[in-house]
Each structure stands twice: as structure tokens, then as C-alpha cells.
Design an enzyme around this catalytic site. Structure first.
Site: not given
Length: 285
Positions: A228, A206, A278
Site C-alpha cells: 500500500s 484495506d 488506494q
């Protein structure tokens, strides 16, 4: 007295409140907003604590529903969806102030040998020792000091920041996709716990994945906030998160205020050990 350097494992530590209920704290990823990679990793820890030790997590699918805060604990509620002979499934809800901020499904498998095996070849990039370390001293923002436990070295510039030449111009096929390659590792020796290494890799993923979708737009006027929306990972083969891993990333699409990024983790020997995808919200201010 010298202040003890924190252990990375401390970032994933959870308190057991009751059966299938755990509690943890997260540090900043943005001012007063919990770092999403840590929330997801702690949710993995919670799920893993309810699974037999012979099962290994092989995938997770998570949704970031609300921003988490750093000044209050996060409670992780685990649902035991299935316990089969080969696979185990868990669902985790991360709750803060009575609202779910993150939801995740995770699947575990009893390891087995298989004849079917193939993988993509790793990209040819410089070795990490020849590259500049991304993190420097964080004196102005001490709340970000946990990131100093991570070593990141970019093969094309500093991830998510302006570079000359621009990172988006990194060599690659002329298919219009922005790319960035970074070497990552936890910068201290971790215990020999497979679940800890899997959770650490989610934390690491991340740090740069969201910025890959932003690479073509860094020179545009105004401020771009990146949030996100969801995160998925697959763990293909055993690895150690305290060894160098090459995170090869690209972004095949951005539209409607959403950008998609994907990446693959390779060992120094070229073994593909994990994949991540993602989607982020791209909001121009």
C-alpha cells in the site's frame, strides 16, 4: 478455561501517553509487517480523541511511508491544524523507532442538514447469506486470527485468490476494468460510537481493495508483492460497521509498478455511505 474471544474494539485501543500523543500495537498483515488498515484506523482514533464529540470524521488522506513492525509499539503524534466553526482538521504521524511509518490528514465536520443530496445506485448482487464466508480457521498462522473478527463474503469468488471462472471476468461493463464485490462487516456487535464505526470501516477497506488491482495478473508467473502506498476515504452518511455493507470495487489503471483501486460502500438498502481509493505498488519477484 476457555480463552476470551477478543473484541474488535481492542484492535483500535490506544494508550494516552501525553496531550496529543498516543501509543498502540498492531497485528500482522504480512509476516512481521503491521496491517496497514489497522495503522490507519488507530491514527483515526488518535485524531478523534482530540476533537469535540459533536464533530464527525468525513475524510482522511494517508500515506504509508515505511512498513510497520508488530513487535514494537507505534506512537501516534497528533497536530491540531484547525478548529473552525464547522470543520476541524488534524494531522497524525505514526512513528516507530524514531521514523514516521504513516502520515494522515483527517477532517471532521459538525453535522448539518442539507437539501442537496444524490448518490450512485448500488450494484445488483446476491445477498450475503447466500454466499460462502471467506475466512476459515487460521490454524497455521495464528497471528492472523484477528481477521476472524471480520466476515467477508465475495459475490464473485474469494477476493485476491484464484477462482473459476476468474474473478477478473466478473460481469460488468466492457470497459476493461477488473472488478470485485464483497459483503463485509465486523462479526460482533460494536458499541454505539460513531468514531469507532468509521475507524472500523477503514480497517475493513484495506482487506480487499489492494487485491482488486492485482486481479488481471494473478495467473502470471512469479510472485507479486503488493504494498500500500496511500489510502483515502470519504464518509458520506451514518452507518454501522457491524451491519452488512457491500463494498463494490474496481481498478481503473495500473502502470509503472503502481495500481489504483477504488470502492464504494453500500448498505443493504442501497444507501451509499462511504468511498475509498488506494494506490498500491505492484512488485514482481
Amino acid at each position: 478455561m476457555t480463552e476470551r474471544k477478543p473484541d474488535f474494539a481492542d484492535l483500535l485501543m490506544l494508550e494516552s501517553v501525553d496531550r496529543d500523543i498516543f501509543r498502540g500495537l498492531c497485528h500482522d498483515g504480512a509476516p512481521m509487517r503491521a496491517f496497514g488498515g489497522q495503522v490507519a484506523a488507530q491514527a483515526q482514533v488518535a485524531a478523534g480523541r482530540t476533537v469535540e464529540p459533536d464533530r464527525r470524521m468525513h475524510s482522511l488522506h494517508g500515506y504509508f511511508l515505511r512498513p510497520g513492525r508488530t513487535d514494537a509499539p507505534i506512537v501516534y503524534l497528533v497536530e491540531r491544524i484547525r478548529d473552525g466553526r464547522s470543520f476541524t482538521t488534524r494531522r497524525v504521524s505514526a512513528v516507530q523507532d524514531g521514523e514516521t511509518i504513516f502520515s494522515m490528514s483527517a477532517s471532521f465536520q459538525r453535522p448539518r442538514d442539507a437539501d442537496e443530496t444524490h448518490q450512485r445506485e448500488a450494484p445488483d448482487v446476491p445477498e450475503p447469506e447466500t454466499l460462502r464466508r471467506w475466512w476459515g480457521p487460521i490454524d497455521e498462522a495464528p497471528e492472523y486470527r484477528p481477521f476472524l473478527l471480520i466476515d467477508i463474503r465475495s459475490t464473485t469468488g474469494v477476493p485476491g485468490r484464484a477462482a473459476t471462472p476468474p474473478i477478473a471476468a466478473a460481469p460488468g461493463p466492457a470497459d476493461g476494468m477488473p472488478r470485485q464485490n464483497v459483503w463485509v462487516r465486523v462479526d460482533q456487535v460494536l458499541p454505539d460510537d460513531p468514531l469507532l464505526h468509521v475507524c472500523a470501516l477503514t480497517y475493513l477497506s484495506d482487506l480487499t481493495l489492494a487485491s482488486t488491482a492485482n486481479l488481471p495478473y494473478m495467473a502470471l508467473p512469479g510472485r507479486l508483492d503488493i504494498v500500500s502506498l496511500d489510502h483515502a476515504m470519504w464518509f458520506h452518511r451514518p452507518f454501522r460497521a457491524d451491519d452488512w455493507l457491500l463494498f463494490a470495487q474496481d481498478s481503473p489503471s495500473a502502470d509503472s509498478g503502481r495500481g489504483l483501486s477504488r470502492g464504494m460502500f453500500f448498505t443493504r438498502d442501497g444507501l451509499l455511505v462511504a468511498s475509498a481509493i488506494q494506490e498500491v505498488g505492484l512488485f514482481r519477484r
